[in-house]
Structures are given as C-alpha cells and as structure tokens.
Design a protein around this motif. Structure first.
Motif, PDB file in Angstrom:
ATOM      1  N   ASN A 176      97.735  19.933 -47.187  1.00 32.67           N
ATOM      2  CA  ASN A 176      98.813  18.939 -47.032  1.00 32.67           C
ATOM      3  C   ASN A 176      99.250  18.543 -48.268  1.00 32.67           C
ATOM      4  O   ASN A 176      98.671  17.858 -49.260  1.00 32.67           O
ATOM      5  CB  ASN A 176      98.150  17.816 -46.276  1.00 32.67           C
ATOM      6  CG  ASN A 176      98.873  16.570 -46.133  1.00 32.67           C
ATOM      7  OD1 ASN A 176      98.488  15.559 -46.265  1.00 32.67           O
ATOM      8  ND2 ASN A 176     100.345  16.748 -45.994  1.00 32.67           N
ATOM      9  N   THR A 177     100.308  18.731 -48.677  1.00 29.38           N
ATOM     10  CA  THR A 177     101.107  18.538 -49.806  1.00 29.38           C
ATOM     11  C   THR A 177     102.400  18.542 -49.856  1.00 29.38           C
ATOM     12  O   THR A 177     103.429  19.210 -49.091  1.00 29.38           O
ATOM     13  CB  THR A 177     100.920  19.846 -51.062  1.00 29.38           C
ATOM     14  OG1 THR A 177     101.448  19.393 -52.026  1.00 29.38           O
ATOM     15  CG2 THR A 177     101.311  21.206 -50.550  1.00 29.38           C
ATOM     16  N   ALA A 185     101.149  15.941 -55.304  1.00 28.46           N
ATOM     17  CA  ALA A 185     101.740  17.314 -54.933  1.00 28.46           C
ATOM     18  C   ALA A 185     100.732  18.392 -55.542  1.00 28.46           C
ATOM     19  O   ALA A 185     100.458  18.320 -56.843  1.00 28.46           O
ATOM     20  CB  ALA A 185     103.145  17.364 -55.113  1.00 28.46           C
ATOM     21  N   SER A 213     100.017  25.197 -43.852  1.00 25.62           N
ATOM     22  CA  SER A 213     100.571  24.239 -44.605  1.00 25.62           C
ATOM     23  C   SER A 213     101.295  23.042 -43.972  1.00 25.62           C
ATOM     24  O   SER A 213     102.258  23.236 -43.326  1.00 25.62           O
ATOM     25  CB  SER A 213     101.446  24.965 -45.701  1.00 25.62           C
ATOM     26  OG  SER A 213     101.905  23.881 -46.523  1.00 25.62           O
ATOM     27  N   GLU A 215     103.464  20.052 -43.681  1.00 22.74           N
ATOM     28  CA  GLU A 215     104.555  19.343 -44.846  1.00 22.74           C
ATOM     29  C   GLU A 215     105.304  18.405 -44.296  1.00 22.74           C
ATOM     30  O   GLU A 215     106.460  18.413 -44.606  1.00 22.74           O
ATOM     31  CB  GLU A 215     105.243  20.663 -45.113  1.00 22.74           C
ATOM     32  CG  GLU A 215     104.447  21.766 -45.640  1.00 22.74           C
ATOM     33  CD  GLU A 215     105.332  23.113 -46.147  1.00 22.74           C
ATOM     34  OE1 GLU A 215     106.556  23.012 -46.195  1.00 22.74           O
ATOM     35  OE2 GLU A 215     104.779  24.321 -46.766  1.00 22.74           O
ATOM     36  N   ARG A 218     107.435  16.732 -47.283  1.00 20.54           N
ATOM     37  CA  ARG A 218     107.880  17.641 -48.251  1.00 20.54           C
ATOM     38  C   ARG A 218     109.096  17.186 -48.912  1.00 20.54           C
ATOM     39  O   ARG A 218     109.482  17.825 -50.209  1.00 20.54           O
ATOM     40  CB  ARG A 218     108.418  19.261 -47.628  1.00 20.54           C
ATOM     41  CG  ARG A 218     108.702  20.417 -48.340  1.00 20.54           C
ATOM     42  CD  ARG A 218     109.019  21.552 -47.465  1.00 20.54           C
ATOM     43  NE  ARG A 218     110.113  21.300 -46.515  1.00 20.54           N
ATOM     44  CZ  ARG A 218     110.364  22.072 -45.644  1.00 20.54           C
ATOM     45  NH1 ARG A 218     109.288  23.026 -45.149  1.00 20.54           N
ATOM     46  NH2 ARG A 218     111.299  21.816 -44.751  1.00 20.54           N
ATOM     47  N   GLU A 219     110.070  16.587 -48.427  1.00 22.61           N
ATOM     48  CA  GLU A 219     111.256  15.915 -49.007  1.00 22.61           C
ATOM     49  C   GLU A 219     110.819  14.594 -49.695  1.00 22.61           C
ATOM     50  O   GLU A 219     111.641  14.248 -50.601  1.00 22.61           O
ATOM     51  CB  GLU A 219     112.076  15.701 -47.836  1.00 22.61           C
ATOM     52  CG  GLU A 219     112.343  16.857 -46.669  1.00 22.61           C
ATOM     53  CD  GLU A 219     112.572  18.040 -47.221  1.00 22.61           C
ATOM     54  OE1 GLU A 219     112.798  18.317 -48.207  1.00 22.61           O
ATOM     55  OE2 GLU A 219     112.134  19.142 -46.438  1.00 22.61           O
ATOM     56  N   ALA A 227     106.868  20.357 -56.790  1.00 22.81           N
ATOM     57  CA  ALA A 227     106.238  20.649 -55.260  1.00 22.81           C
ATOM     58  C   ALA A 227     106.698  21.768 -55.050  1.00 22.81           C
ATOM     59  O   ALA A 227     107.650  21.803 -54.167  1.00 22.81           O
ATOM     60  CB  ALA A 227     106.655  19.284 -54.702  1.00 22.81           C
ATOM     61  N   CYS A 229     107.331  25.437 -53.151  1.00 21.67           N
ATOM     62  CA  CYS A 229     107.006  26.000 -51.670  1.00 21.67           C
ATOM     63  C   CYS A 229     105.631  26.791 -51.486  1.00 21.67           C
ATOM     64  O   CYS A 229     105.574  27.768 -52.405  1.00 21.67           O
ATOM     65  CB  CYS A 229     108.325  26.934 -51.236  1.00 21.67           C
ATOM     66  SG  CYS A 229     108.148  27.664 -49.790  1.00 21.67           S
ATOM     67  N   MET A 239     103.665  27.416 -41.743  1.00 19.87           N
ATOM     68  CA  MET A 239     104.251  26.166 -42.412  1.00 19.87           C
ATOM     69  C   MET A 239     104.447  25.414 -41.098  1.00 19.87           C
ATOM     70  O   MET A 239     104.895  25.763 -39.893  1.00 19.87           O
ATOM     71  CB  MET A 239     105.435  26.333 -42.975  1.00 19.87           C
ATOM     72  CG  MET A 239     106.395  25.227 -43.375  1.00 19.87           C
ATOM     73  SD  MET A 239     108.052  25.413 -43.649  1.00 19.87           S
ATOM     74  CE  MET A 239     107.986  26.540 -45.182  1.00 19.87           C
ATOM     75  N   TYR A 241     106.030  21.846 -40.053  1.00 18.98           N
ATOM     76  CA  TYR A 241     107.046  20.911 -40.716  1.00 18.98           C
ATOM     77  C   TYR A 241     107.215  19.640 -39.491  1.00 18.98           C
ATOM     78  O   TYR A 241     107.383  19.906 -38.324  1.00 18.98           O
ATOM     79  CB  TYR A 241     108.019  21.523 -41.075  1.00 18.98           C
ATOM     80  CG  TYR A 241     109.410  20.499 -41.691  1.00 18.98           C
ATOM     81  CD1 TYR A 241     108.723  19.971 -43.167  1.00 18.98           C
ATOM     82  CD2 TYR A 241     110.329  19.869 -41.175  1.00 18.98           C
ATOM     83  CE1 TYR A 241     109.599  18.943 -43.549  1.00 18.98           C
ATOM     84  CE2 TYR A 241     111.088  19.235 -41.726  1.00 18.98           C
ATOM     85  CZ  TYR A 241     110.763  18.704 -43.114  1.00 18.98           C
ATOM     86  OH  TYR A 241     111.787  17.819 -43.672  1.00 18.98           O
ATOM     87  N   SER A 246     111.374  12.656 -43.282  1.00 14.52           N
ATOM     88  CA  SER A 246     112.438  13.079 -44.157  1.00 14.52           C
ATOM     89  C   SER A 246     113.762  12.191 -43.370  1.00 14.52           C
ATOM     90  O   SER A 246     114.590  11.896 -44.160  1.00 14.52           O
ATOM     91  CB  SER A 246     112.900  14.585 -44.143  1.00 14.52           C
ATOM     92  OG  SER A 246     112.979  15.098 -42.729  1.00 14.52           O
TER      93      SER A 246
END
Length: 395
Positions: A176-177, A185, A213, A215, A218-219, A227, A229, A239, A241, A246
């Motif tokens: 989780n980053t 990150a 992952s 994410e 992410r934003e 940070a 990909c 991934m 998401y 965001s």
C-alpha cells in the motif's frame, strides 16, 4: 446455528470506527467543532465541480435505463476503455479494456485480487504498518495474512525479515503506497529491490508470486516526493485502485482492478473477476458512477489542503518532541507515542478531546495515527489541545 467466526469478530470491531463513533457522540455534547477528531480517513474536500456537472448532465439528458440499469459483469465497456487509455497515457504501459475490471472501491478490487491468486491455506505477506482491515479481507477468503514487522526508521520495507518470511507458501505480496497509516511512499529503490526478490523467489519456488498493489492514495503525493508506478517494476502486478480519495467520493464505492498487461494471464484474470463476483455477490458497481468517473479520470479534488495540514502537524509534533517520519502523501501521519503503550496514550488524549488511533491495530505498537483530512482551521485550533495534553501529561 450462527457462524461462530463472525460472532467472534464482534469482540474485535474496528478501533477506528469505534473512535469515530465516540467523536460523534462527544460532538453532540460539546459541539463537534470542539472535538479534534483525527480518527477516520474520510476525505474533507469537495468533489471536483466537473464530477458534479457530469452527474447533473447525465441525470438531465440521458436515458434512465442507461444510468440505473445493470452494467456488464466486468464493467461498462466504454468506462474500461477510458480507464485503460488513462493508465497507458500516464504510466506508459499498454493497458487495454481487457486488463480492467470495475469494482466497488479498492476494497472490492482487493476482494477479487486475493481470490484470483490464492487457495485456502496459501499465504499473503504485507508490511507493517498496514491497514487493519487487510486481516479480515484476506483471512475470510481462507488464505492467511502474514505481516512483516515495520522498519520504523523510514517505514520502507524491512527486507531482512521479509526474505525470511517469503517462503514457498506465499502466493502474493500486498503493498500500500502511499501508505495508510504512515503516509510514506515507497521509493523506486524499494520497489526495484522488492521486484527483484519476487522474480528470484518465483523462479526458485516454481510458481508466480503476485504483487497486489493497493493504491487509493496514489494521487495524494506531496511536493518533491517520489511515488513511482508500482506496475512499472514488476510484470505480475495487480493494481487495485479507488476514486474515493482522489475525487472525494468514498460513499460512491467505485474503483477497479488493473492487471499489468505484461502479466502472462492478464486477460484470463480479468475474466475470472467476473466469475468471482458471482461467488461474492459483487455484481458490478453502479452504472451512473462508472459513467461519471470516466469523464473525470485525469482530474482530482483540490488535494492541496492535505499537504498544508501535514506541514502544520508535522512541525508541531516535532517541536513537542515526538519522533515522526515525515509523510510523503495521503492524509495520515504516524508519530511515536510519548509512552510505550500507545493505547494508554490515546485514551489519555481523549480527556483533551483529541481523538487519535493507537498503532497496535496497524501492526506497529507504540505509534499512533492522525487522519488530518479535516479543515485547516480545525487543525490549527487542535494544536492548543495537543500542547496542553503533552505538557500536562508528559512534562
């Protein structure tokens, strides 16, 4: 007869949710504006106007059945195409709709990812500090979550312990980053070393070890922070998401699974997600929300307030003597408590109407989390309570 494992879970409810409920109840007594509630990671900034405008436009001008009817099992085709095009443009990987499955937020995406690559008894490794709901998310599939202890100096990966735990029973590694709760990150160096180890161990054990992952943040990355990909480093990446953070739409429950196009079985895996939905009752997210997010894929809410809040809190915490790794993103900060028992520390903070979450539940005893997705004005007012708490309790 009731199922015992779910009855047993009643004794271990989410600490975060319980503290949020406490804050709400306390707010009814003294006014919620006087409760410094750092418990729940609920976005505090408005949705982008473009999202609102698109919702109004669709409700006014499009057919009701199109907006409110069932979507295809994998998600609306045009939405999947738009998501793939956005990912290809942004990260340079050749995503197509065949690599995308629309899901009910990151939680729904993870539920599918775990079931794609594990059988009951298989292991998934994750890294502390970690989102505590990973436990039930994984363990209730029949797989087993194992947690690598934290590197508290940087909250990057503790590779020494990770290599010990990366046995042949491990079918996936969950990261989780940027990270909840640390705000850190993972660097390119960390991700490169992680990918090299997964390739090495996959070859040694004779089966693919997938990288899942997570994410949703992410934003939310702060100025000057790297940070990269995750999928660019490892072909067998899934991934997961969510648009919750965001776009500030957590209640809409919308996200996706994006299987790396370089993964050998990528298209099969996405089609399998449709079958997993049949077994979990997932049945695809709302059509109208899929259509709306497809129009704003390259936009976000105004996320700058989170960096402003972080800078205010980080400076104050350091000035008060807290040990703290500076966040690189998200809207969380994860300082070390001023006593060994973070649960006791957080209980004492309640006397000052400071609602903090002990780090035990994140796999990092002795630390605590502050979710600073609140108005900057309230963050600033909370500093007086924080100073009083520290000076009267620990000086």
């Amino acid at each position: 007869m009731l199922v015992q494992k779910y009855k047993d879970m009643l004794a271990g409810k989410s600490v975060i949710r319980e503290l949020s409920e406490f804050a709400t109840a306390r707010g009814r007594e003294i006014g919620y504006e006087n409760v410094f509630d750092y418990s729940l990671g609920n976005p505090s900034v408005p949705v982008p106007q473009a999202f609102t405008d698109e919702m109004i436009h669709m409700l006014t001008d499009r057919e009701s059945n199109e907006l409110h009817g069932y979507s295809p099992s994998l998600g609306i085709t045009g939405v999947r195409e738009a998501v793939a095009a956005s990912l290809e443009k942004r990260f340079g990987l050749p995503y197509r709709k065949e690599h995308i499955f629309m899901a009910s937020g990151a939680a729904g995406a993870l539920a599918h990812a775990f079931r794609l690559v594990t059988e009951p008894g298989d292991e998934i490794l994750t890294f502390a500090p970690y989102f505590p709901e990973y436990g039930p998310y994984v363990n209730l599939t029949g797989a087993v979550l194992k947690v690598v202890p934290p590197d508290t100096e940087s909250f990057q990966i503790y590779f020494g312990k990770f290599e010990e735990m990366l046995t042949g029973k491990v079918m996936a590694v969950l990261i989780n980053t940027p990270n909840n709760p640390s705000g850190v990150a993972y660097s390119a160096a960390t991700l490169r070393k992680l990918a090299d180890l997964l390739r090495e161990k996959s070859a040694e054990y004779g089966h693919t070890i997938y990288l899942i992952s997570d994410e949703p943040y992410r934003e939310i990355v702060f100025s000057g922070v790297e940070a990269p990909c995750v999928s660019a480093f490892y072909d067998d990446t899934i991934m997961c998401y969510s648009f919750s953070k965001s776009l500030s739409i957590p209640g809409e429950r919308i996200g996706y699974v994006a299987v790396n196009p370089r993964c050998r079985d990528a298209e099969t895996m996405v089609n399998m997600c449709g079958q997993i939905s049949r077994g979990t009752g997932h049945n695809c997210p709302p059509s109208i929300i899929q259509l709306a997010v497809a129009k704003v894929l390259d936009r976000t809410a105004d996320l700058s307030v989170y960096e402003t809040n972080m800078e205010i809190l980080y400076k104050e915490l350091v000035d008060l003597g807290f040990s703290c790794v500076k966040p690189g993103g998200t809207f969380y900060i994860f300082p070390k408590a001023l006593e060994e028992d973070a649960r006791a520390f957080c209980r004492k903070a309640l006397d000052y109407d400071l609602v903090l979450v002990p780090g035990d539940t994140f796999g990092a005893p002795g630390y605590f989390r502050m979710a600073y997705c609140i108005a900057t004005e309230k963050v600033e007012r909370s500093l007086k309570a924080l100073r009083r708490f520290v000076e009267e309790t620990y000086r």
